[in-house]
Design an enzyme around this catalytic site. Structure first.
Site, mmCIF file in Angstrom:
data_model
loop_
_atom_site.group_PDB
_atom_site.id
_atom_site.type_symbol
_atom_site.label_atom_id
_atom_site.label_comp_id
_atom_site.label_asym_id
_atom_site.label_seq_id
_atom_site.Cartn_x
_atom_site.Cartn_y
_atom_site.Cartn_z
ATOM 1 N N HIS A 157 24.803 8.945 32.036
ATOM 2 C CA HIS A 157 23.959 9.752 31.124
ATOM 3 C C HIS A 157 23.094 8.856 30.220
ATOM 4 O O HIS A 157 22.684 9.290 29.145
ATOM 5 C CB HIS A 157 24.794 10.684 30.243
ATOM 6 C CG HIS A 157 25.847 11.449 30.990
ATOM 7 N ND1 HIS A 157 25.662 12.720 31.459
ATOM 8 C CD2 HIS A 157 27.105 11.077 31.382
ATOM 9 C CE1 HIS A 157 26.767 13.125 32.087
ATOM 10 N NE2 HIS A 157 27.651 12.139 32.065
ATOM 11 N N SER A 278 -2.316 -5.288 25.696
ATOM 12 C CA SER A 278 -3.079 -4.141 25.207
ATOM 13 C C SER A 278 -4.383 -4.646 24.619
ATOM 14 O O SER A 278 -4.437 -5.730 24.034
ATOM 15 C CB SER A 278 -2.265 -3.418 24.129
ATOM 16 O OG SER A 278 -3.129 -2.699 23.259
ATOM 17 N N LYS A 284 1.517 -6.568 22.330
ATOM 18 C CA LYS A 284 2.039 -5.833 23.479
ATOM 19 C C LYS A 284 2.166 -6.665 24.744
ATOM 20 O O LYS A 284 1.348 -7.516 25.041
ATOM 21 C CB LYS A 284 1.126 -4.643 23.779
ATOM 22 C CG LYS A 284 1.164 -3.584 22.701
ATOM 23 C CD LYS A 284 2.387 -2.705 22.812
ATOM 24 C CE LYS A 284 2.023 -1.496 23.647
ATOM 25 N NZ LYS A 284 3.173 -0.595 23.780
ATOM 26 N N GLU A 291 6.035 0.437 35.747
ATOM 27 C CA GLU A 291 5.617 1.836 35.574
ATOM 28 C C GLU A 291 4.954 2.372 36.834
ATOM 29 O O GLU A 291 5.182 3.509 37.256
ATOM 30 C CB GLU A 291 4.653 1.951 34.391
ATOM 31 C CG GLU A 291 5.285 1.599 33.051
ATOM 32 C CD GLU A 291 4.231 1.407 31.979
ATOM 33 O OE1 GLU A 291 3.779 2.407 31.414
ATOM 34 O OE2 GLU A 291 3.833 0.255 31.723
#
Ligand code: ARG
Length: 459
Positions: A157, A278, A284, A291
């Site tokens: 979980h 970024s 970043k 992704e």
């Protein structure tokens, strides 16, 4: 003007929009090498069977090699009026060698031709997937070997469950990708029958030798039913299904990488090679490749569903619907191969933060099960009672804002009088993982055995 290849009964040519919807050359030109290989095998067989003269077969064989080098040299002009790769190659062949080129199509149809071309192509993709998966398994295995006994939290979980080892977690993926690899191997074995010679649908009256062409093209045998041969696209569906399952596995590790590389987790550091910055936030380092890998299953599963939908309910045998099989399969295969390569690179280059993993493993009451097991083993409590006692201790620690090993013995004894100082030994994460010696368990001893097994298997 009517089509030069099949226009005998036609008075006029097609509408421009008909040409646009009908032509597959925009995408099936990718099958040129398979198409030429199939034609060369066919011509050689025709000559061996006395159906074609040796001179014609020789001219065809050489002419096809010329066409091949024109295509590979970027000197070939593909024509939508000639619909597909089959007619484009044959028409150019006839331009080069004259009438002999027109004899090539004896005893064959575009229906068996496209079936053999596409099978050869998908077979190559199975081989590429098998190779890509082997490389990926090796990357995970190297990570496993480096961190056989590094302790990290195991989750259910996405909540802390029990301590596990880094090596064990890495090997979980080796198992998944090994099953994926075996699915491509199985699919390849099943698809390795040659449909060439089924002709349009019924076979041919020419005395062809289908065993010879099957052998020449690396197939185990010819297909046994001509109707099935020109209708079957299961081989592509199996490839897509195996690809979908594999991409699903890729997406799961991709998601773990996204989570693990976040500032809140810091379980792993991804290398600069597999991350991006970024344009506004200078700090970043985004896990874009992970992704994208998480998302790519969308395309591959989409292609799978598309081909199922195309094939569903098609009466035997060939229908033009089936021309829609290729773009889906091409895109899925390209996506899968890119994904496997990207994941292999990311896994090879990632660095586990051992200390962070260890600290995380020790938090979140991760050894509560070890405590309950100790109560069973040492005090003879029934497991359900031990579970309850441990739960009470967890609540006590949580209320105090501390972890289980930080409770004092007297606090523990207030919940169960029989608890002794020995209990603290089982509350440590090393003890926890070392104790999980059952076959397939996370103990470093077991993990090292599995690493050795996989090293031998992948050597
Ligand atoms: N371009 C066609 C395809 O991809 C080749 C087979 C065409 N056969 C036919 N009878 N029109 O399926």
């Amino acid at each position: 003007a009517a089509n030069a290849m099949w226009g005998g009964r036609f008075a006029s040519g097609p509408d421009a929009i008909m040409t646009a919807i009908n032509a597959s050359i925009g995408f099936d030109q990718r099958l040129y090498a398979q198409d030429i290989a199939g034609s060369r095998a066919h011509a050689t067989m025709l000559a061996a069977q006395g159906i074609l003269s040796d001179n014609d077969a020789k001219a065809i064989g050489e002419g096809l090699l010329t066409v091949l080098s024109e295509i590979e040299g970027g000197k070939f002009t593909f024509s939508a009026a000639l619909e597909d790769i089959h007619l484009n190659v044959e028409s150019r062949l006839t331009e080069i060698i004259g009438d002999a080129g027109k004899r090539l199509h004896t005893g064959r149809s575009r229906n068996d031709q496209v079936a053999v071309d596409f099978r050869l192509w998908v077979r190559d993709q199975c081989d590429a997937a098998i190779a890509g998966l082997t490389a990926l398994m090796q990357a995970f295995l190297a990570q496993a070997e480096a961190g056989v006994d590094w302790v990290m939290p195991g989750f259910t979980h996405l909540q802390t469950a029990q301590p596990v080892t880094w090596g064990h977690h890495m090997l979980a993926y080796v198992e998944m990708f090994a099953r994926d690899r075996s699915r491509f191997e199985d699919a390849r074995r099943r698809m390795n029958e040659c449909p060439l010679g089924a002709a349009a649908l019924a076979g041919t009256s020419f005395p062809i030798d289908r065993f010879a062409t099957a052998r020449a093209l690396g197939f185990d045998r010819p297909t046994a039913n001509s109707l099935d041969s020109v209708s079957d696209r299961d081989f592509a569906l199996e490839f897509l299904a195996a690809s979908s399952i594999c991409a699903m596995h890729l997406s799961r590790f991709a998601e773990e990488l996204v989570i693990w590389s976040s500032a809140q987790f810091r379980f792993v550091r991804l290398s600069d090679k597999w991350t991006t910055g970024s344009s506004i936030m200078p700090q970043k380092k985004n896990p874009d490749a992970a992704e994208l890998l998480r998302a790519k299953l969308g395309r591959i599963l989409g292609a799978t569903v598309a081909l199922f939908t195309i094939m569903k309910g098609l009466a035997l045998t060939y229908s033009k619907d089936m021309q829609e099989d290729k773009e889906q399969t091409f895109d899925a295969a390209d996506t899968l191969m890119l994904g496997l390569a990207a994941m292999t690179g990311m896994v090879s280059d990632m660095t586990a933060n051992r200390d962070t993993l260890r600290a995380a493993a020790a938090s979140g009451f991760s050894t509560a099960t070890d405590l309950a097991d100790w109560l069973v083993r040492r005090l003879g409590l029934p497991f359900r009672d031990a579970h309850h006692v441990t739960g009470t201790l967890v609540a006590m620690a949580e209320k105090a804002g501390i972890d289980l090993p930080d409770l004092m013995l007297e606090q523990m004894q207030s919940v169960h009088a029989g608890i002794t100082a020995e209990v603290f030994e089982v509350l440590g994460v090393d003890n926890s993982v070392n104790s999980r010696m059952s076959y397939g368990g996370t103990s470093p001893v077991r993990v090292a055995e599995q690493v050795a097994r996989w090293k031998a298997a992948l050597a």
